[in-house]
Write a protein that holds these residues in place. Structure first.
Motif, PDB file in Angstrom:
ATOM      1  N   ASP A  19       0.835  -1.429  -0.042  1.00  0.00           N
ATOM      2  CA  ASP A  19       0.148   0.087  -0.057  1.00  0.00           C
ATOM      3  C   ASP A  19       0.925   1.452   0.061  1.00  0.00           C
ATOM      4  N   VAL A  20       1.752   1.110   0.745  1.00  0.00           N
ATOM      5  CA  VAL A  20       2.839   2.555   1.065  1.00  0.00           C
ATOM      6  C   VAL A  20       3.764   2.376  -0.607  1.00  0.00           C
ATOM      7  N   ASP A  21       4.036   1.511  -1.007  1.00  0.00           N
ATOM      8  CA  ASP A  21       4.693   1.642  -2.497  1.00  0.00           C
ATOM      9  C   ASP A  21       3.603   2.223  -3.398  1.00  0.00           C
ATOM     10  N   THR A  22       2.270   1.829  -3.421  1.00  0.00           N
ATOM     11  CA  THR A  22       1.302   2.222  -4.434  1.00  0.00           C
ATOM     12  C   THR A  22       1.096   3.771  -4.280  1.00  0.00           C
ATOM     13  N   ILE A  23       1.006   4.194  -3.060  1.00  0.00           N
ATOM     14  CA  ILE A  23       0.635   5.707  -2.505  1.00  0.00           C
ATOM     15  C   ILE A  23       1.804   6.449  -3.082  1.00  0.00           C
ATOM     16  N   CYS A  24       3.138   5.824  -2.820  1.00  0.00           N
ATOM     17  CA  CYS A  24       4.348   6.760  -3.189  1.00  0.00           C
ATOM     18  C   CYS A  24       4.399   6.870  -4.577  1.00  0.00           C
ATOM     19  N   LYS A  25       4.034   5.994  -5.310  1.00  0.00           N
ATOM     20  CA  LYS A  25       4.167   5.806  -6.914  1.00  0.00           C
ATOM     21  C   LYS A  25       3.242   6.922  -7.380  1.00  0.00           C
ATOM     22  N   GLN A  26       1.800   6.839  -6.753  1.00  0.00           N
ATOM     23  CA  GLN A  26       0.736   7.652  -7.495  1.00  0.00           C
ATOM     24  C   GLN A  26       0.724   9.010  -6.749  1.00  0.00           C
ATOM     25  N   GLY A  27       1.525   9.251  -5.735  1.00  0.00           N
ATOM     26  CA  GLY A  27       1.400  10.565  -5.074  1.00  0.00           C
ATOM     27  C   GLY A  27       1.773  11.514  -6.107  1.00  0.00           C
ATOM     28  N   PRO A  28       1.897  12.987  -5.590  1.00  0.00           N
ATOM     29  CA  PRO A  28       2.197  13.927  -6.131  1.00  0.00           C
ATOM     30  C   PRO A  28       3.648  14.096  -6.497  1.00  0.00           C
ATOM     31  N   LEU A  29       4.626  13.411  -5.909  1.00  0.00           N
ATOM     32  CA  LEU A  29       5.949  13.363  -6.056  1.00  0.00           C
ATOM     33  C   LEU A  29       6.398  12.260  -7.138  1.00  0.00           C
ATOM     34  N   GLY A  30       5.627  11.157  -7.241  1.00  0.00           N
ATOM     35  CA  GLY A  30       5.851  10.181  -7.918  1.00  0.00           C
ATOM     36  C   GLY A  30       7.059   9.355  -7.437  1.00  0.00           C
ATOM     37  N   CYS A  31       7.146   9.101  -6.181  1.00  0.00           N
ATOM     38  CA  CYS A  31       8.630   8.560  -5.861  1.00  0.00           C
ATOM     39  C   CYS A  31       8.515   7.263  -5.377  1.00  0.00           C
ATOM     40  N   ALA A  32       9.634   6.628  -5.366  1.00  0.00           N
ATOM     41  CA  ALA A  32       9.538   5.176  -4.989  1.00  0.00           C
ATOM     42  C   ALA A  32       9.547   5.014  -3.581  1.00  0.00           C
ATOM     43  N   SER A  33       8.936   3.960  -3.075  1.00  0.00           N
ATOM     44  CA  SER A  33       8.929   3.929  -1.568  1.00  0.00           C
ATOM     45  C   SER A  33      10.215   3.585  -1.188  1.00  0.00           C
ATOM     46  N   ALA A  34      10.660   4.268   0.088  1.00  0.00           N
ATOM     47  CA  ALA A  34      11.618   3.910   0.921  1.00  0.00           C
ATOM     48  C   ALA A  34      11.799   2.683   1.761  1.00  0.00           C
ATOM     49  N   LEU A  35      10.571   1.884   1.764  1.00  0.00           N
ATOM     50  CA  LEU A  35      10.608   0.543   2.067  1.00  0.00           C
ATOM     51  C   LEU A  35      11.169  -0.537   1.293  1.00  0.00           C
ATOM     52  N   PRO A  36      12.017  -1.091   1.354  1.00  0.00           N
ATOM     53  CA  PRO A  36      12.733  -2.002   0.349  1.00  0.00           C
ATOM     54  C   PRO A  36      11.756  -3.044   0.026  1.00  0.00           C
ATOM     55  N   PRO A  37      11.637  -3.581  -1.081  1.00  0.00           N
ATOM     56  CA  PRO A  37      10.767  -4.794  -1.131  1.00  0.00           C
ATOM     57  C   PRO A  37      11.623  -6.013  -0.685  1.00  0.00           C
ATOM     58  N   ILE A  38      10.590  -7.015  -0.264  1.00  0.00           N
ATOM     59  CA  ILE A  38      10.944  -8.234   0.466  1.00  0.00           C
ATOM     60  C   ILE A  38      11.501  -9.380  -0.784  1.00  0.00           C
ATOM     61  N   ASP A  39      12.868  -9.545  -0.759  1.00  0.00           N
ATOM     62  CA  ASP A  39      13.467 -10.394  -1.786  1.00  0.00           C
ATOM     63  C   ASP A  39      12.986 -11.955  -1.418  1.00  0.00           C
ATOM     64  N   ILE A  40      12.981 -12.373  -0.247  1.00  0.00           N
ATOM     65  CA  ILE A  40      12.679 -13.836   0.313  1.00  0.00           C
ATOM     66  C   ILE A  40      12.000 -13.681   1.507  1.00  0.00           C
ATOM     67  N   VAL A  41      11.170 -14.887   1.680  1.00  0.00           N
ATOM     68  CA  VAL A  41      10.303 -15.135   2.900  1.00  0.00           C
ATOM     69  C   VAL A  41      10.911 -16.347   3.603  1.00  0.00           C
ATOM     70  N   LEU A  42      11.235 -16.387   4.682  1.00  0.00           N
ATOM     71  CA  LEU A  42      11.623 -17.601   5.474  1.00  0.00           C
ATOM     72  C   LEU A  42      10.368 -17.983   6.513  1.00  0.00           C
ATOM     73  N   MET A  43       9.717 -18.776   6.147  1.00  0.00           N
ATOM     74  CA  MET A  43       8.327 -19.273   6.780  1.00  0.00           C
ATOM     75  C   MET A  43       8.523 -20.446   7.509  1.00  0.00           C
ATOM     76  N   ASP A  44       8.183 -20.255   8.953  1.00  0.00           N
ATOM     77  CA  ASP A  44       8.120 -21.178   9.910  1.00  0.00           C
ATOM     78  C   ASP A  44       6.784 -22.203   9.479  1.00  0.00           C
ATOM     79  N   GLU A  45       6.605 -23.321  10.023  1.00  0.00           N
ATOM     80  CA  GLU A  45       5.476 -24.220   9.724  1.00  0.00           C
ATOM     81  C   GLU A  45       4.470 -24.076  10.732  1.00  0.00           C
ATOM     82  N   HIS A  46       4.685 -24.294  12.116  1.00  0.00           N
ATOM     83  CA  HIS A  46       3.505 -24.355  12.889  1.00  0.00           C
ATOM     84  C   HIS A  46       3.626 -22.841  13.723  1.00  0.00           C
TER      85      HIS A  46
END
Length: 239
Positions: free
Chosen positions: A145-172
């Motif tokens: 959501d933040v990435d979408t807002i930053c790109k569509q906002g008046p500044l058209g900037c990229a989000s400062a929150l880095p995209p997640i490259d991988i997820v390490l997922m526990d089972e239980h």
């Protein structure tokens, strides 16, 4: 009221309606930590011209923080390249273990998260944590959501929150287990690989996790060299 709704799913409406680029002072953060899910995002209500604040693990993040680099440079003139030779086109570089990844660890055991984070940060990666499947989904929804807002906002900037490259997922995990969370992520269109980690790697559990969208399944304790090999193989094939 909706302005005080803590739901991460309402982030777009809060930020679009409350944020004023020209009034970034007097930021008010909401310090409610009553939810036992350790670090769910909370949004402040609107107070005057205050930017909406997000509080996670006691730290306040505002949209003004997210957009700070673009706000600081918005009024600066862009210098044209002196010649066509100087204007090199940007080349997309896929995620790489060697360049460092942004990793989300999803595990309900603090000791496991702490140990794995230490190993991965020492290898040059940036690590974020989620305490269970619900927390994972909410964090990734927030980033989207933040990435979408930053790109569509008046500044058209990229989000400062880095995209997640991988997820390490526990089972239980409580509230939502790893396979269900993985399946939900894939249904939402999440493209990054999910590497599952489980205490008992039976053939049945491995098949189930992979059927839910996991790229690979590892036994605990996770060996970083095995993860590195799997990550390199994945991105080599993906590219």
């Amino acid at each position: 009221s909706e302005a005080n709704d803590p739901s991460v799913g309402n982030v777009a409406r809060h930020l679009q309606s409350d944020y004023d680029v020209e009034n970034q002072q007097n930021v008010h953060s909401h310090s409610d930590t009553s939810d036992s899910a350790l670090g769910l995002f909370r949004f402040s209500g609107k107070t005057g011209n205050a930017a909406p604040a997000v509080v996670r693990d006691g730290q306040s993040i505002t949209l003004s923080t997210v957009m700070k680099s673009s706000v600081d440079t918005a009024d600066k003139p862009v210098e044209a390249a002196s010649s066509p030779v100087d204007a090199e086109p940007s080349v997309f570089q896929p995620p790489s273990w060697e360049r460092g990844l942004t990793i989300l660890i999803v595990d309900d055991t603090p000791t496991n998260r702490k140990m794995l984070k230490k190993l991965l940060t020492s290898a040059g990666h940036k690590v974020f944590e989620a305490v269970d499947g619900v927390d994972c989904l909410e964090q990734l929804d927030f980033r989207r959501d933040v990435d979408t807002i930053c790109k569509q906002g008046p500044l058209g900037c990229a989000s400062a929150l880095p995209p997640i490259d991988i997820v390490l997922m526990d089972e239980h995990m409580p509230r939502m287990e790893g396979p269900e969370c993985t399946s939900t992520l894939k249904a939402k269109g999440f493209r990054a690989p999910v590497f599952a980690i489980t205490g008992s790697v039976s053939d049945e559990e491995t098949r189930h996790f992979k059927a839910c969208g996991a790229t690979a399944v590892f036994a605990k304790p996770l060996r970083v060299d095995a993860l590195k090999s799997a990550v390199q193989s994945y991105f080599l094939t993906a590219s």
